[in-house]
Design a protein around this motif. Structure first.
Motif, PDB file in Angstrom:
ATOM      1  N   PHE A  85       4.987  -5.904  -3.890  1.00 19.90           N
ATOM      2  CA  PHE A  85       4.772  -5.513  -5.287  1.00 19.90           C
ATOM      3  C   PHE A  85       3.721  -6.392  -5.965  1.00 19.90           C
ATOM      4  O   PHE A  85       3.076  -5.960  -6.931  1.00 19.90           O
ATOM      5  CB  PHE A  85       6.076  -5.409  -6.087  1.00 19.90           C
ATOM      6  CG  PHE A  85       6.795  -6.677  -6.422  1.00 19.90           C
ATOM      7  CD1 PHE A  85       6.280  -7.595  -7.316  1.00 19.90           C
ATOM      8  CD2 PHE A  85       8.070  -6.927  -5.894  1.00 19.90           C
ATOM      9  CE1 PHE A  85       6.970  -8.749  -7.673  1.00 19.90           C
ATOM     10  CE2 PHE A  85       8.773  -8.075  -6.240  1.00 19.90           C
ATOM     11  CZ  PHE A  85       8.225  -8.992  -7.129  1.00 19.90           C
ATOM     12  N   CYS A  86       3.506  -7.601  -5.468  1.00 21.32           N
ATOM     13  CA  CYS A  86       2.403  -8.409  -6.012  1.00 21.32           C
ATOM     14  C   CYS A  86       1.049  -7.813  -5.624  1.00 21.32           C
ATOM     15  O   CYS A  86       0.073  -7.920  -6.389  1.00 21.32           O
ATOM     16  CB  CYS A  86       2.506  -9.850  -5.520  1.00 21.32           C
ATOM     17  SG  CYS A  86       3.836 -10.800  -6.305  1.00 21.32           S
ATOM     18  N   LEU A  87       0.984  -7.181  -4.457  1.00 19.22           N
ATOM     19  CA  LEU A  87      -0.240  -6.499  -4.061  1.00 19.22           C
ATOM     20  C   LEU A  87      -0.519  -5.331  -4.996  1.00 19.22           C
ATOM     21  O   LEU A  87      -1.671  -5.082  -5.392  1.00 19.22           O
ATOM     22  CB  LEU A  87      -0.113  -6.013  -2.612  1.00 19.22           C
ATOM     23  CG  LEU A  87      -1.362  -5.436  -1.956  1.00 19.22           C
ATOM     24  CD1 LEU A  87      -2.500  -6.448  -1.929  1.00 19.22           C
ATOM     25  CD2 LEU A  87      -1.040  -4.980  -0.531  1.00 19.22           C
ATOM     26  N   LEU A  88       0.524  -4.602  -5.369  1.00 14.32           N
ATOM     27  CA  LEU A  88       0.362  -3.547  -6.370  1.00 14.32           C
ATOM     28  C   LEU A  88      -0.173  -4.122  -7.678  1.00 14.32           C
ATOM     29  O   LEU A  88      -1.111  -3.586  -8.279  1.00 14.32           O
ATOM     30  CB  LEU A  88       1.690  -2.849  -6.637  1.00 14.32           C
ATOM     31  CG  LEU A  88       1.773  -2.092  -7.969  1.00 14.32           C
ATOM     32  CD1 LEU A  88       1.005  -0.783  -7.894  1.00 14.32           C
ATOM     33  CD2 LEU A  88       3.202  -1.872  -8.407  1.00 14.32           C
ATOM     34  N   GLU A  89       0.428  -5.218  -8.134  1.00 14.12           N
ATOM     35  CA  GLU A  89       0.080  -5.739  -9.454  1.00 14.12           C
ATOM     36  C   GLU A  89      -1.324  -6.335  -9.505  1.00 14.12           C
ATOM     37  O   GLU A  89      -1.962  -6.319 -10.561  1.00 14.12           O
ATOM     38  CB  GLU A  89       1.126  -6.759  -9.910  1.00 14.12           C
ATOM     39  CG  GLU A  89       2.547  -6.193 -10.087  1.00 14.12           C
ATOM     40  CD  GLU A  89       2.643  -5.092 -11.138  1.00 14.12           C
ATOM     41  OE1 GLU A  89       1.626  -4.772 -11.789  1.00 14.12           O
ATOM     42  OE2 GLU A  89       3.747  -4.545 -11.299  1.00 14.12           O
ATOM     43  N   VAL A  90      -1.827  -6.850  -8.393  1.00 13.90           N
ATOM     44  CA  VAL A  90      -3.198  -7.356  -8.429  1.00 13.90           C
ATOM     45  C   VAL A  90      -4.175  -6.191  -8.517  1.00 13.90           C
ATOM     46  O   VAL A  90      -5.256  -6.305  -9.134  1.00 13.90           O
ATOM     47  CB  VAL A  90      -3.499  -8.263  -7.215  1.00 13.90           C
ATOM     48  CG1 VAL A  90      -3.625  -7.489  -5.914  1.00 13.90           C
ATOM     49  CG2 VAL A  90      -4.764  -9.093  -7.468  1.00 13.90           C
ATOM     50  N   ILE A  91      -3.811  -5.042  -7.977  1.00 15.98           N
ATOM     51  CA  ILE A  91      -4.641  -3.847  -8.156  1.00 15.98           C
ATOM     52  C   ILE A  91      -4.545  -3.353  -9.600  1.00 15.98           C
ATOM     53  O   ILE A  91      -5.546  -2.961 -10.209  1.00 15.98           O
ATOM     54  CB  ILE A  91      -4.227  -2.762  -7.144  1.00 15.98           C
ATOM     55  CG1 ILE A  91      -4.627  -3.196  -5.730  1.00 15.98           C
ATOM     56  CG2 ILE A  91      -4.875  -1.421  -7.488  1.00 15.98           C
ATOM     57  CD1 ILE A  91      -4.186  -2.253  -4.642  1.00 15.98           C
ATOM     58  N   ASN A  92      -3.332  -3.386 -10.172  1.00 15.04           N
ATOM     59  CA  ASN A  92      -3.191  -3.054 -11.592  1.00 15.04           C
ATOM     60  C   ASN A  92      -4.082  -3.947 -12.450  1.00 15.04           C
ATOM     61  O   ASN A  92      -4.712  -3.491 -13.414  1.00 15.04           O
ATOM     62  CB  ASN A  92      -1.729  -3.221 -12.032  1.00 15.04           C
ATOM     63  CG  ASN A  92      -0.908  -1.972 -11.818  1.00 15.04           C
ATOM     64  OD1 ASN A  92      -1.448  -0.878 -11.678  1.00 15.04           O
ATOM     65  ND2 ASN A  92       0.402  -2.121 -11.804  1.00 15.04           N
ATOM     66  N   ILE A 134       0.843  -1.194   0.000  1.00 15.78           N
ATOM     67  CA  ILE A 134       0.000   0.000   0.000  1.00 15.78           C
ATOM     68  C   ILE A 134       0.880   1.247   0.000  1.00 15.78           C
ATOM     69  O   ILE A 134       0.474   2.309  -0.492  1.00 15.78           O
ATOM     70  CB  ILE A 134      -0.974  -0.034   1.190  1.00 15.78           C
ATOM     71  CG1 ILE A 134      -1.893  -1.247   1.042  1.00 15.78           C
ATOM     72  CG2 ILE A 134      -1.797   1.244   1.264  1.00 15.78           C
ATOM     73  CD1 ILE A 134      -2.882  -1.429   2.155  1.00 15.78           C
ATOM     74  N   GLY A 135       2.118   1.112   0.499  1.00 13.15           N
ATOM     75  CA  GLY A 135       3.075   2.208   0.381  1.00 13.15           C
ATOM     76  C   GLY A 135       3.382   2.544  -1.073  1.00 13.15           C
ATOM     77  O   GLY A 135       3.713   3.698  -1.390  1.00 13.15           O
ATOM     78  N   ILE A 136       3.271   1.557  -1.970  1.00  6.85           N
ATOM     79  CA  ILE A 136       3.452   1.848  -3.401  1.00  6.85           C
ATOM     80  C   ILE A 136       2.350   2.772  -3.890  1.00  6.85           C
ATOM     81  O   ILE A 136       2.570   3.617  -4.756  1.00  6.85           O
ATOM     82  CB  ILE A 136       3.498   0.549  -4.235  1.00  6.85           C
ATOM     83  CG1 ILE A 136       4.678  -0.327  -3.798  1.00  6.85           C
ATOM     84  CG2 ILE A 136       3.612   0.860  -5.721  1.00  6.85           C
ATOM     85  CD1 ILE A 136       4.775  -1.657  -4.524  1.00  6.85           C
TER      86      ILE A 136
END
Length: 392
Positions: free
Chosen positions: A262-269, A132-134
């Motif tokens: 970063f996988c959390l970022l990519e699942v939102i992407n 979430i910091g990303i």
């Protein structure tokens, strides 16, 4: 707070109903401290997994309970909203809390006497904060002030994902909702197929973009002025400092939390542009990005936690607009729930496709050929939905 909008003919007043709700976003970097407190109070090691429970269980339920808020600030209030520095501090404060939690977590991992399951739970909780910091880095990285752009790189250092600063701003925002964009998911593409494509493609594009920029200036890519390399250098310094402070045994946990982050970022992407496609104009160029090219969600709880990230259509139309001024558009396709619930569905492709594929089809009035289709699934999708279209 009642605010003047700056109208020359008089004052129009407007009160931001979310003004103090944005502080709730600072709960996220407190996850490690919340876990520690709950474990200390109850004696139950399961609470080291608090980050997972909050992200995948509590937040989706809260989203459902609190519902949606589609209200927009009046146009005349946007300038005032953008200039009010209070909203910036709601973002700035995330970073010291993020790194306080990381250092505390590293100490607990190495000196807290935790068993392996507890260490893994705490590591994943740290990764949730980093992921979430990303999003915090995303908000800062779009701004023109150099201090905010550097803060964006600092926020990304924990996940070793500094190249996101380049690829997202100069790559994704140019190619969004096209087959050429590694961060735009295609109709029929599962998250697990999308993940390696976006991770590798985004890294490759970031390096290419920065090399091209430096070549235009007559510089070698091997320079401190390379924004990919200097962002990675921050991660190297951070990981090295934590290794010196807590020993080499901390490195595997740092690696796991970074990957989870970063996988959390990519699942939102994956969620944000699934199946959406910009059409080509008569000149062969893609049409300008519009609100209809991003999935939106007005679920108020996740919007507060993620600084309006879910008002994604306005963000792509106005990338430098600050989160508090982002607006809802009726033409933007709406997700059935907030990102917190959608990322859970994305992990299970059959559930995701059952939920989302018919929404993509409806968005294009039954014409599946207007969607961004996964090439390997193209024949099956065209056969299935083409027949459905003819039958209707």
């Amino acid at each position: 707070m009642t605010a003047p909008t700056g109208a020359e003919s008089g004052q129009v007043t407007w009160r931001d109903p979310k003004r103090y709700l944005w502080l709730i976003g600072l709960v996220v970097p407190l996850f490690p401290f919340i876990s520690w407190g709950l474990v200390t109070f109850t004696g139950l090691g399961a609470f080291w997994w608090t980050g997972i429970v909050l992200l995948y269980v509590i937040f989706p339920v809260v989203d459902h309970l609190f519902g949606k808020d589609s209200a927009n600030p009046p146009d005349k209030a946007l300038t005032w909203l953008e200039q009010d520095r209070y909203y910036r501090w709601c973002i700035f404060l995330y970073l010291p809390l993020q790194y306080a939690g990381l250092v505390t977590g590293c100490w607990l991992l190495t000196h807290g006497g935790l068993g392996l399951p507890d260490r893994l739970g705490l590591t994943i909780t740290l990764g949730g904060v980093a992921g979430i910091g990303i999003n915090t880095a995303h908000e800062l990285g779009h701004k023109k002030e150099s201090v905010e752009r550097w803060m964006s790189k600092i926020a990304l250092a924990q996940t070793f994902y500094g190249h996101f600063f380049i690829e997202h701003n100069r790559g994704h925002h140019v190619r969004v909702a096209t087959p050429e964009d590694p961060a735009s998911a295609r109709l029929g593409e599962s998250f697990w197929r999308f993940l390696p494509r976006t991770v590798v493609g985004s890294l490759r594009n970031a390096l290419h973009l920065e090399k091209a920029r430096l070549n235009r200036r007559g510089r070698s890519p091997w320079t401190v002025h390379n924004d990919v390399l200097n962002a990675w250098a921050m991660s190297v310094v951070l990981f090295a400092a934590l290794t010196v402070a807590f020993g080499p045994g901390i490195l595997p946990y740092l690696a796991v939390q970074a990957v989870f982050g970063f996988c959390l970022l990519e699942v939102i992407n994956y969620t944000e542009h699934y199946g959406l496609l910009r059409a080509r104009t008569a000149t062969g160029r893609y049409e300008r990005c519009a609100p209809r090219h991003s999935w939106n969600s007005d679920n108020v709880a996740t919007n507060v936690f993620l600084y309006h990230l879910q008002r994604h259509s306005d963000h792509h139309a106005n990338p430098t607009r600050r989160y508090q001024a982002l607006r809802h558009f009726e033409e933007a396709p709406e997700l059935p729930t907030g990102y917190a619930g959608m990322i859970v569905l994305a992990y299970f492709p059959p559930l995701w496709r059952r939920t989302m594929d018919h929404r993509v089809l409806a968005h294009y009035d039954g014409d599946v050929t207007r969607a961004n289709i996964q090439p390997s699934k193209s024949r099956a999708i065209l056969t299935r939905y083409g027949k459905a279209e003819q039958a209707s």
